[in-house]
Design a protein around this motif. Structure first.
Motif, PDB file in Angstrom:
ATOM      1  N   GLU A  58      56.091  47.059  28.841  1.00 52.51           N
ATOM      2  CA  GLU A  58      56.928  48.348  28.492  1.00 52.51           C
ATOM      3  C   GLU A  58      56.957  49.167  29.582  1.00 52.51           C
ATOM      4  O   GLU A  58      56.236  49.139  30.497  1.00 52.51           O
ATOM      5  CB  GLU A  58      55.927  49.192  27.459  1.00 52.51           C
ATOM      6  CG  GLU A  58      56.513  50.780  27.125  1.00 52.51           C
ATOM      7  CD  GLU A  58      55.677  51.298  25.870  1.00 52.51           C
ATOM      8  OE1 GLU A  58      54.659  50.813  25.568  1.00 52.51           O
ATOM      9  OE2 GLU A  58      56.243  52.317  25.633  1.00 52.51           O
ATOM     10  N   ASN A 117      61.419  53.007  26.216  1.00 50.81           N
ATOM     11  CA  ASN A 117      61.149  54.089  25.121  1.00 50.81           C
ATOM     12  C   ASN A 117      62.486  54.835  25.130  1.00 50.81           C
ATOM     13  O   ASN A 117      62.989  55.175  25.985  1.00 50.81           O
ATOM     14  CB  ASN A 117      60.016  55.174  25.257  1.00 50.81           C
ATOM     15  CG  ASN A 117      58.542  54.171  25.291  1.00 50.81           C
ATOM     16  OD1 ASN A 117      58.371  54.206  24.219  1.00 50.81           O
ATOM     17  ND2 ASN A 117      58.181  53.857  26.530  1.00 50.81           N
ATOM     18  N   GLU A 149      62.061  50.959  22.021  1.00 48.90           N
ATOM     19  CA  GLU A 149      61.128  51.742  21.245  1.00 48.90           C
ATOM     20  C   GLU A 149      61.606  52.975  20.575  1.00 48.90           C
ATOM     21  O   GLU A 149      61.900  53.915  21.343  1.00 48.90           O
ATOM     22  CB  GLU A 149      59.809  51.719  22.154  1.00 48.90           C
ATOM     23  CG  GLU A 149      59.208  50.330  22.575  1.00 48.90           C
ATOM     24  CD  GLU A 149      57.865  50.478  22.878  1.00 48.90           C
ATOM     25  OE1 GLU A 149      57.224  51.495  22.916  1.00 48.90           O
ATOM     26  OE2 GLU A 149      57.330  49.490  23.346  1.00 48.90           O
ATOM     27  N   ASP A 179      57.523  52.709  17.245  1.00 47.84           N
ATOM     28  CA  ASP A 179      56.486  53.284  18.367  1.00 47.84           C
ATOM     29  C   ASP A 179      55.809  54.316  17.575  1.00 47.84           C
ATOM     30  O   ASP A 179      56.038  54.747  16.524  1.00 47.84           O
ATOM     31  CB  ASP A 179      57.167  53.600  19.492  1.00 47.84           C
ATOM     32  CG  ASP A 179      56.116  53.863  20.793  1.00 47.84           C
ATOM     33  OD1 ASP A 179      55.033  53.251  20.489  1.00 47.84           O
ATOM     34  OD2 ASP A 179      56.480  54.319  21.756  1.00 47.84           O
ATOM     35  N   LYS A 200      54.498  48.891  16.260  1.00 50.68           N
ATOM     36  CA  LYS A 200      53.583  49.442  17.201  1.00 50.68           C
ATOM     37  C   LYS A 200      52.533  50.527  16.507  1.00 50.68           C
ATOM     38  O   LYS A 200      52.952  51.476  16.524  1.00 50.68           O
ATOM     39  CB  LYS A 200      53.963  49.704  18.621  1.00 50.68           C
ATOM     40  CG  LYS A 200      54.906  48.817  19.104  1.00 50.68           C
ATOM     41  CD  LYS A 200      55.451  49.413  20.504  1.00 50.68           C
ATOM     42  CE  LYS A 200      54.366  49.117  21.309  1.00 50.68           C
ATOM     43  NZ  LYS A 200      54.706  49.697  22.916  1.00 50.68           N
TER      44      LYS A 200
HETATM   45 MG    MG Z   1      56.155  53.371  23.642  1.00 51.58          MG
END
Ligand code: MG
Ligand code: C2E
Ligand code: MG
Ligand code: MG
Length: 279
Positions: A58, A117, A149, A179, A200
């Protein structure tokens, strides 16, 4: 007396607000300078499977302020979101992440998948998909190596449009994960209609999973539901062996957290990938 006190309170308030405002303005200016001078860094945190094999990394943004030191993205990203500065920042992040993965491959370290992200503003811009395509094209990173994400909030805002965008991403072969799952208000069944690949589980549920039966129940529910829907489940914020063991017992397949590895600069990631990984 009371009047005097009220006045003092008022003055205190004014000063606090002015300071807060001044702080915001100065932070905003500093952020602009960081954008102009490209003073950000991108760190990478591994996600590993049950065998300890790398699944993806990530990308996590880092900003080292000349005076304040490292400022948490939890602080400056919301600010950048409110000023619109998130747009140039996001562009930089995406491009950097793509180029960094290609650099790893060139070093013979394999094709690593990177999760980036997304900010709400970025996702809802009409130009989002075009910019994404362009970045993939310009950098040359295969779309399969990119994952995005998103938070539940992003999807709740404008559901119809969001679902269209998700389908377009699937068409491009870019994977999407949800996320911080469990912190929003989307029902589990709502996930069924979304073309996503991963959820997640938010760190806040993982933190007390070995102590708090309610958190344990939520986590088990998410994992079993995700299993039925054919989604991969990542547990974020794994700090102890006990947490990892319990999540593995519940059927979780992917782990991310300080126990496995901390977010690190690209050079360290290269070393991490080059060294044999413990199971
Ligand atoms: Mg994240
Ligand atoms: P997130 O996407 O949920 O990222 C996970 C956060 O948990 C990261 O914080 C990571 O450093 C931290 N973390 C990972 N493992 C552990 C652990 O075992 N224990 C603890 N206590 N923390 C752990 P970070 O890097 O401070 O980022 C905070 C948030 O800022 C991210 O949460 C994400 O929402 C946002 N963010 C970071 N980079 C970007 C970016 O490039 N773009 C956007 N739009 N948002 C970003
Ligand atoms: Mg997260
Ligand atoms: Mg989180």
């Amino acid at each position: 007396q009371a009047k005097q006190q009220g006045r003092n309170t008022y003055q205190w308030f004014t000063r606090a607000i002015t300071e807060k405002f001044g702080e915001r303005v100065s932070m905003r200016n500093d952020l602009q300078e960081a954008i102009d001078t490209q003073a950000f860094q991108l760190y990478y945190q591994p996600l590993v499977d049950r065998d300890g094999e790398l699944v993806a990394v990530e990308a996590l943004l880092r900003w080292e302020h000349p005076r304040r030191g490292f400022v948490s993205p939890a602080v400056f990203i919301p600010l950048a979101e409110s000023t619109g500065q998130i747009m140039p920042i996001s562009r930089w992040v995406l491009e950097r992440a793509c180029r960094d993965m290609l650099a790893l491959e060139q070093k013979g370290l394999g094709r690593v998948k990177v999760a980036v992200n997304l900010s709400p503003l970025q996702f809802h811009r009409p130009s989002f998909l075009a910019t994404l395509r362009q970045t993939l094209q310009e950098t040359g990173l295969p779309a399969e190596q990119l994952e995005l994400e998103l938070t539940e909030g992003i999807l709740m805002d404008n559901t119809e449009l969001a679902i269209d965008i998700l389908h377009a991403l699937r068409g491009m072969r870019v994977d999407v994960s949800i996320d911080d799952f469990g912190t929003g208000f989307s029902s589990l069944s709502y996930l069924r209609q979304l073309p996503i690949s991963t959820v997640k589980i938010d760190r806040s549920f993982v933190r007390d999973v070995t102590r708090n039966p309610q958190d344990a129940a939520i986590v088990q529910g998410i994992i079993s539901m995700a299993g039925h829907l054919g989604l991969r489940v990542v547990a974020e914020g794994i700090e102890t062996r006990e947490q990892r063991q319990q999540l593995a017992d519940y059927g979780c397949d992917t782990f991310q957290g300080y126990l496995l590895a901390r977010p690190m600069p690209l050079e360290d990631l290269a070393l991490f990938l080059a060294s044999p990984q413990p199971a």
